[in-house]
Write a protein that holds these residues in place. Sequence first.
Motif, PDB file in Angstrom:
ATOM      1  N   THR A  67      -0.553   3.176   4.694  1.00 42.59           N
ATOM      2  CA  THR A  67       0.693   3.184   3.948  1.00 42.59           C
ATOM      3  C   THR A  67       1.685   2.205   4.567  1.00 42.59           C
ATOM      4  O   THR A  67       1.897   2.231   5.768  1.00 42.59           O
ATOM      5  CB  THR A  67       1.285   4.603   3.988  1.00 42.59           C
TER       6      THR A  67
ATOM      7  N   VAL B 191       0.855  -1.184   0.000  1.00 47.06           N
ATOM      8  CA  VAL B 191       0.000   0.000   0.000  1.00 47.06           C
ATOM      9  C   VAL B 191       0.894   1.238   0.000  1.00 47.06           C
ATOM     10  O   VAL B 191       1.678   1.459   0.919  1.00 47.06           O
ATOM     11  CB  VAL B 191      -0.944   0.016   1.226  1.00 47.06           C
TER      12      VAL B 191
ATOM     13  N   VAL C 209      -3.227   6.271   0.478  1.00 42.01           N
ATOM     14  CA  VAL C 209      -4.673   6.150   0.592  1.00 42.01           C
ATOM     15  C   VAL C 209      -5.275   7.507   0.315  1.00 42.01           C
ATOM     16  O   VAL C 209      -4.805   8.512   0.843  1.00 42.01           O
ATOM     17  CB  VAL C 209      -5.079   5.720   2.023  1.00 42.01           C
TER      18      VAL C 209
ATOM     19  N   TYR D  61      -7.047   2.998  -2.443  1.00 43.38           N
ATOM     20  CA  TYR D  61      -5.677   2.671  -2.108  1.00 43.38           C
ATOM     21  C   TYR D  61      -4.856   2.543  -3.384  1.00 43.38           C
ATOM     22  O   TYR D  61      -5.285   1.871  -4.322  1.00 43.38           O
ATOM     23  CB  TYR D  61      -5.618   1.335  -1.352  1.00 43.38           C
TER      24      TYR D  61
END
Length: 345
Positions: A83, A46, A49, A54
């Motif tokens: 993240t 990830v 966001v 995402y």
Amino acid sequence: MSWLDDTDDDEPEFDEADVRVRPNPKANRPRTKRRPAHGDAVVARVLGVDRGRYTVLVDEDGANEHEALAVRARELRKTPIVTGDRARVVGDASGAEGTLARIVGIQERTSLLRRSADDTDQVERVVVANADQMLVVVAAADPEPRERLVDRYLVAALDAGIRPLLVVTKTDLADPADFLSHFDGLGLEVFTSARGEMPLERIGAALVGHSTVFVGHSGVGKSTLVNALVPGADRATGHVNVVTGRGRHTSSSTVSLRYASAAGRGWVIDTPGVRSFGLGHIDPANILRAFTDLAEIAEECPRGCTHLPDAPDCALVEAVAEGRLGDTGAARLDSLQRLLTTFAG
Ligand code: GDP
Ligand code: ZN
């Protein structure tokens, strides 16, 4: 560890529920009852966001590495995904325009940084997952450096098992020696940086092979540093919004940026909106553990010892009083005590 949230306990439940609603991509293939849930999921990093969407990095370091957009499965709506998380992703993760993959779970985290509005706030927000270093950025002047603010960052890092590093910017404006002397006992790696003389190679070398979260009060020159370390950082953060058509990333969102140089690669996690971390959930034992030399001596301490100057029969206080740890040991105990009182209320 109390730090790791309860996400993983819930996952089998989520997976089961998700199997029920998951469209079967190979409808004519007989379904095996005991097939593991989401055996077809890929693990993706990830990166950021933005309003429930995402940006994930699929096939990291592979031949087909690419970014894709994803939403989280309905079942995960109460699970914080941040993240640095490694997300299990299903659906169309091709990254082609208009596609949206689906996050069905997250991998166990190696570390977790949270913040709360203040030290007593019960509502904590997860900020960054899986970072192993924290680079604290502070200016020698403009804004004036504050020792206690740095202490708070250090406590948050040490409690999460994250190695702290310190960068002092704007040394062209003031000499940071006095300020830095407060941190002598910590054994911190310290970098100094001046306008036109940023130690990019040295800082870069410390980033290689690590996931480093950058923190600092606004105005200290953190963005300047990030942009110098990661050319095109602006473009990279804007990328998400090229896809969603929403313009630039807001300054409050945390993003992962790739550091790359001849020395190797690493991750820079910039946290523009996070000025400080609430310390309402700190375990003092985690702070002591970061001082390995002192932790060993403290094994002789009475149960529940605070290790503060007035603690009765504290093995650390006694060792320093008897001169057994020398000046260095005394300075280290001083630093430890300061950090221990940072969140003691
Ligand atoms: P951020 O809020 O921490 O991201 O800070 P910025 O990177 O936006 O920098 C704030 C201001 O400090 C800008 O005007 C920069 O040009 C300036 N600045 C950054 N680094 C230095 C430095 O080493 N020396 C001096 N004198 N100014 C700097
Ligand atoms: Zn003690």
